[in-house]
Design an enzyme around this catalytic site. Structure first.
Site, PDB file in Angstrom:
ATOM      1  N   MET A   1       0.944  -1.137  -0.007  1.00 10.54           N
ATOM      2  CA  MET A   1      -0.067   0.213   0.084  1.00 10.54           C
ATOM      3  C   MET A   1       0.788   1.195   0.072  1.00 10.54           C
ATOM      4  O   MET A   1       0.629   2.348  -0.859  1.00 10.54           O
ATOM      5  CB  MET A   1      -0.764   0.016   1.252  1.00 10.54           C
ATOM      6  CG  MET A   1      -1.939   1.054   1.546  1.00 10.54           C
ATOM      7  SD  MET A   1      -3.294   1.047   0.378  1.00 10.54           S
ATOM      8  CE  MET A   1      -4.321  -0.340   1.192  1.00 10.54           C
ATOM      9  N   LYS A   2       1.834   1.532   0.793  1.00 13.92           N
ATOM     10  CA  LYS A   2       2.801   2.525   0.951  1.00 13.92           C
ATOM     11  C   LYS A   2       3.269   2.692  -0.506  1.00 13.92           C
ATOM     12  O   LYS A   2       3.933   3.887  -0.650  1.00 13.92           O
ATOM     13  CB  LYS A   2       3.633   2.524   2.066  1.00 13.92           C
ATOM     14  CG  LYS A   2       4.718   1.515   2.187  1.00 13.92           C
ATOM     15  CD  LYS A   2       5.813   1.627   3.112  1.00 13.92           C
ATOM     16  CE  LYS A   2       6.890   0.784   3.099  1.00 13.92           C
ATOM     17  NZ  LYS A   2       6.796  -0.737   3.078  1.00 13.92           N
ATOM     18  N   GLY A   3       3.698   1.766  -1.043  1.00 15.39           N
ATOM     19  CA  GLY A   3       4.376   1.856  -2.499  1.00 15.39           C
ATOM     20  C   GLY A   3       5.547   2.739  -2.591  1.00 15.39           C
ATOM     21  O   GLY A   3       6.873   2.197  -1.753  1.00 15.39           O
TER      22      GLY A   3
END
Ligand code: B12
Length: 253
Positions: free
Chosen positions: A125-127
């Protein structure tokens, strides 16, 4: 465009700086070897700017010199993107409308490779670099298997979860481990009869896109890949494949 040379202090002076290590310790012989090596690389008026012993038998160098070589930028073929750049809304909509279920992604660092940061950059999610990873997309289900996964484990998860895509990360390139590990996953999927059911993607800092064909992968991503590029490619490739396999509509009676 005419052929160009590196710019150091003035146009076309060709000045470059290179760094390398020679397997030699004896300082003066090492220094002169470095200069001779620089000359054989096409550097004129080479100067050793910095040298440092790396243990008793190795010396590290920074050498400055004027290159005799030129490059014509017009001769270079740029790998044009052959898939659309999609927004997150487009990605979710395309998956919803075409697959009518979540797109299932399996990711792993296989073989002996324990470098997970690159794969996590793409999946989590944080990428990476301000770009969200695949977990961000509501219409994707991401199974990140982590590091040192065997090809057989990948096959089992792909089969059990009916995955649409497999993402393999390889960072360590010693003895061509990155190539071997990608080939092992490809072979295991082929042996299990699953290769044609998934979009197979490899990635890591030492790969280039052109390697996809020789490795039997659908796509290879290299250094500084953005998660949004992978998300766009993946969505495009999986939905195109799904459309190609759709049964033809029955003719109206
Ligand atoms: C962090 C790190 C480690 C950590 C890893 C922690 C972890 N959980 O990942 C630890 C300390 C465990 C480690 C161990 C080792 N490391 Co290390 N490590 C690094 C380091 C410093 C950073 C790598 C990194 O995280 N980069 C950041 C990420 C975001 O970048 P990336 O991996 O390139 O990923 C991007 C792209 O390549 C791409 N990408 C990557 N994978 C994938 C996959 C897909 C599907 C896609 C689409 C894209 C994609 O997208 C990402 C985002 O853009 C590098 C040096 C460096 N500065 O690069 C050395 C480096 C990779 N390590 C190296 C080495 C040699 C080792 C060891 C062998 C050292 C030792 N003798 O023990 C061990 C090997 C352990 C093992 N079994 O694998 C060498 C590899 C040399 C080589 N070319 O083979 C490097 C280059 C250091 C060096 N200069 O020598 N390491």
């Amino acid at each position: 465009m005419p052929a160009i040379k590196p710019y150091g202090d003035s146009t076309d002076d060709g000045l470059v700086q290179v760094s390398f290590t020679l397997p030699i310790g004896e300082p003066e012989r090492a220094r002169q070897s470095a200069l001779k090596f620089a000359e054989s690389m096409g550097l004129q008026r080479a100067q050793v700017q910095h040298m440092k012993a790396m243990g008793p038998d190795f010396t590290f160098f920074v050498v400055y010199g004027a290159s005799i070589h030129t490059v014509d930028p017009d001769d270079i073929e740029i790998d044009e993107r052959d898939f659309p750049e999609l927004t997150s809304q487009e990605i979710n909509r395309m998956i919803r409308e075409t697959l009518k279920r979540q797109l299932v992604v399996v990711g792993a660092c296989t073989g002996t490779d324990a470098h997970t940061v690159g794969l996590d950059a793409i999946l989590s999610m944080k990428g990476y670099a301000g770009d969200k990873g695949l977990e961000y997309f509501g219409e994707m289900r991401v199974l990140n298997l982590g590091s040192q996964v065997t090809p057989e484990e990948v096959v089992t998860v792909v089969r059990d979860e009916q995955a649409d895509a497999v993402l393999i990360s390889q960072v360590v390139t010693q003895r061509d481990a990155h190539i071997v590990h990608l080939e092992q996953v490809r072979d295991a999927l082929e042996a299990a009869g699953l290769r044609d059911r998934v979009v197979l993607i490899g990635g890591g800092p030492r790969f280039s896109a052109e390697q996809a064909a020789e490795l039997g992968y659908d796509r290879i991503f290299g250094r500084a890949t953005k998660p949004s590029d992978v998300a766009s490619y993946l969505t495009w490739a999986v939905t195109e494949r799904a459309k190609a396999h759709e049964p033809e509509a029955a003719p109206a009676s």
